[in-house]
Motif scaffolding. Structure first.
Motif, PDB file in Angstrom:
ATOM      1  N   GLN A   6       0.826  -1.209   0.000  1.00  0.00           N
ATOM      2  CA  GLN A   6       0.000   0.000   0.000  1.00  0.00           C
ATOM      3  C   GLN A   6       0.863   1.263   0.000  1.00  0.00           C
ATOM      4  O   GLN A   6       0.536   2.246  -0.667  1.00  0.00           O
ATOM      5  CB  GLN A   6      -0.914  -0.003   1.225  1.00  0.00           C
ATOM      6  N   VAL A   7       1.978   1.221   0.755  1.00  0.00           N
ATOM      7  CA  VAL A   7       2.910   2.361   0.768  1.00  0.00           C
ATOM      8  C   VAL A   7       3.468   2.586  -0.634  1.00  0.00           C
ATOM      9  O   VAL A   7       3.488   3.714  -1.143  1.00  0.00           O
ATOM     10  CB  VAL A   7       4.059   2.117   1.769  1.00  0.00           C
ATOM     11  N   LYS A   8       3.888   1.506  -1.289  1.00  0.00           N
ATOM     12  CA  LYS A   8       4.477   1.623  -2.630  1.00  0.00           C
ATOM     13  C   LYS A   8       3.444   2.066  -3.660  1.00  0.00           C
ATOM     14  O   LYS A   8       3.759   2.835  -4.571  1.00  0.00           O
ATOM     15  CB  LYS A   8       5.109   0.288  -3.036  1.00  0.00           C
ATOM     16  N   GLY A 141      12.296  -2.023  -0.898  1.00  0.00           N
ATOM     17  CA  GLY A 141      12.043  -1.703   0.500  1.00  0.00           C
ATOM     18  C   GLY A 141      10.823  -2.430   1.050  1.00  0.00           C
ATOM     19  O   GLY A 141      10.015  -2.989   0.299  1.00  0.00           O
ATOM     20  N   SER A 142      10.699  -2.425   2.357  1.00  0.00           N
ATOM     21  CA  SER A 142       9.528  -3.014   3.014  1.00  0.00           C
ATOM     22  C   SER A 142       9.361  -2.387   4.387  1.00  0.00           C
ATOM     23  O   SER A 142      10.317  -1.876   4.974  1.00  0.00           O
ATOM     24  CB  SER A 142       9.672  -4.530   3.148  1.00  0.00           C
ATOM     25  N   VAL A 143       8.127  -2.428   4.889  1.00  0.00           N
ATOM     26  CA  VAL A 143       7.850  -1.917   6.232  1.00  0.00           C
ATOM     27  C   VAL A 143       6.783  -2.793   6.861  1.00  0.00           C
ATOM     28  O   VAL A 143       5.805  -3.164   6.214  1.00  0.00           O
ATOM     29  CB  VAL A 143       7.399  -0.431   6.187  1.00  0.00           C
ATOM     30  N   ASN A 144       6.997  -3.171   8.116  1.00  0.00           N
ATOM     31  CA  ASN A 144       6.036  -4.021   8.815  1.00  0.00           C
ATOM     32  C   ASN A 144       4.716  -3.300   9.044  1.00  0.00           C
ATOM     33  O   ASN A 144       4.690  -2.087   9.270  1.00  0.00           O
ATOM     34  CB  ASN A 144       6.599  -4.466  10.167  1.00  0.00           C
ATOM     35  N   ASP A 145       3.647  -4.061   8.999  1.00  0.00           N
ATOM     36  CA  ASP A 145       2.327  -3.518   9.307  1.00  0.00           C
ATOM     37  C   ASP A 145       2.252  -3.248  10.810  1.00  0.00           C
ATOM     38  O   ASP A 145       2.405  -4.179  11.615  1.00  0.00           O
ATOM     39  CB  ASP A 145       1.248  -4.529   8.903  1.00  0.00           C
ATOM     40  N   THR A 206       4.832   9.664   1.686  1.00  0.00           N
ATOM     41  CA  THR A 206       3.701   8.748   1.630  1.00  0.00           C
ATOM     42  C   THR A 206       2.727   9.146   2.743  1.00  0.00           C
ATOM     43  O   THR A 206       2.583   8.467   3.750  1.00  0.00           O
ATOM     44  CB  THR A 206       4.144   7.282   1.772  1.00  0.00           C
ATOM     45  N   PHE A 207       2.053  10.263   2.534  1.00  0.00           N
ATOM     46  CA  PHE A 207       1.300  10.900   3.615  1.00  0.00           C
ATOM     47  C   PHE A 207       0.054  10.108   4.032  1.00  0.00           C
ATOM     48  O   PHE A 207      -0.263  10.027   5.222  1.00  0.00           O
ATOM     49  CB  PHE A 207       0.913  12.318   3.209  1.00  0.00           C
ATOM     50  N   ASP A 208      -0.651   9.524   3.080  1.00  0.00           N
ATOM     51  CA  ASP A 208      -1.850   8.751   3.431  1.00  0.00           C
ATOM     52  C   ASP A 208      -1.486   7.573   4.337  1.00  0.00           C
ATOM     53  O   ASP A 208      -2.119   7.351   5.366  1.00  0.00           O
ATOM     54  CB  ASP A 208      -2.552   8.237   2.169  1.00  0.00           C
ATOM     55  N   MET A 209      -0.468   6.818   3.930  1.00  0.00           N
ATOM     56  CA  MET A 209      -0.059   5.662   4.730  1.00  0.00           C
ATOM     57  C   MET A 209       0.659   6.086   6.007  1.00  0.00           C
ATOM     58  O   MET A 209       0.673   5.343   6.985  1.00  0.00           O
ATOM     59  CB  MET A 209       0.825   4.731   3.900  1.00  0.00           C
ATOM     60  N   LEU A 210       1.238   7.271   6.008  1.00  0.00           N
ATOM     61  CA  LEU A 210       1.831   7.806   7.234  1.00  0.00           C
ATOM     62  C   LEU A 210       0.744   8.018   8.277  1.00  0.00           C
ATOM     63  O   LEU A 210       0.922   7.677   9.455  1.00  0.00           O
ATOM     64  CB  LEU A 210       2.559   9.122   6.956  1.00  0.00           C
TER      65      LEU A 210
END
Length: 316
Positions: A6-8, A141-145, A206-210
């Protein structure tokens, strides 16, 4: 769709203008690119599992280098018992010209290329640095939920440690301190503190996912704080009951040894209150005395009672 995806997705939607298109290519070449040497030419391969990233890179290549021959292939791969698609973009002509244009090499006549040059120092503006890091993150890249994972973690992986060092230096200018570690055949540039991850997501815009990340983070942190406070209250109650049991045991020892009657009237009142209210705090015992005995006085006298009871054990 995972949180990382979703971030990407949000980041790739933002790639509309072509002002920084070449910087996107610079990052992609280093993140997911490989130089393929044939007997008479050099080719560039870009491999990714993301269809939107593939489309974006193809758009840039066709727009910036319209005469270049580009082929795309789709392969089905299996990873962790799951099937997925691998998209391969192959630039078959004018490779040296492109590398020279992107400042990866100094001379188009060079016969052999070992590594692509570090171009991070050529990134002058905040926007250029942000686009470079953002594209690199989109590639690998990746980021944990924050809602599902037990720990906060964001990372960018790459086989070339020097490429990650370049990103590390860029984000350090914005007070984002990423660390590098070795991961089997790759290197990982990572963050594992929630505040730093939030700063990184803000940096790559990535403001929405932020907002989603921050919402989950606040909920999770509030829950953790409540649990810590609740555990602290329980621990205090346990310590309070243990102290009360020691005090009551000391009072009973004095009674059995016929030493209770020699206590002062104040000490007797305190003893009776302690026995009558074994689960209450010393502050509450002071309230029950109607202001006649202070908490500090209760602490002092109970301490003396325990000492007298201990002395009985020592005299045996």
């Amino acid at each position: 769709m995972t949180f990382s995806q979703q971030v990407k997705e949000e980041l790739l939607v933002q790639f509309i203008e072509y002002d920084t298109a070449k910087i996107e290519l610079m990052a992609a070449f280093k993140a997911i690119g490989n130089l393929v040497f044939t007997y008479d030419a050099i080719q560039i391969e870009l491999k990714t599992s993301q269809i939107k990233l593939t489309k974006r890179l193809l758009e840039i290549i066709k727009n910036e280098y319209p005469k270049v021959i580009v082929n795309t292939s789709i392969f089905e791969v299996r990873r962790f018992n799951k099937k997925s698609k691998l998209y391969v973009i192959k630039i078959e002509t004018d490779v040296k010209e492109i590398l020279y244009d992107l400042k990866f090499i100094d001379d188009m006549k060079t016969s052999f290329i070992v590594n692509l040059k570090d171009i991070t120092n050529n990134l002058i503006s905040d926007d250029e640095r942000q686009v470079y890091v953002r594209t690199f993150f989109c590639c690998c890249g990746s980021v944990n939920d924050p809602q599902l994972s037990q720990r906060y973690h964001l990372e960018i992986t790459c086989q070339n440690q020097e490429y990650l060092v370049g990103i590390q230096k860029i984000v350090l200018k914005y007070n984002i301190k990423m660390k590098i570690s070795k991961r089997k055949n790759n290197f990982s540039l990572y963050l594992n503190k929630s505040e730093e991850i939030a700063d990184f997501l803000k940096f790559i815009k990535t403001f929405d996912m932020l907002f989603v990340f921050e919402d989950f983070r606040m909920t999770r942190d509030m829950s953790a704080m409540y649990n810590r406070l609740n555990n602290a209250d329980i621990a205090n109650e346990v310590r309070q009951l243990e102290s009360a049991n020691i005090q009551i045991e000391a009072i009973n020892k004095l009674k059995d040894a016929n030493m209770y009657e020699i206590l002062s009237e104040k000490a007797k009142i305190i003893c009776e209150l302690r026995i009558k209210y074994p689960e209450d705090s010393l502050a509450q015992l002071a309230e029950y005395s109607n202001g006649e005995i202070s908490k500090s006085n209760i602490i002092y006298r109970l301490k003396k009672i325990i000492e007298k009871a201990d002395s009985l054990d020592d005299s045996k």
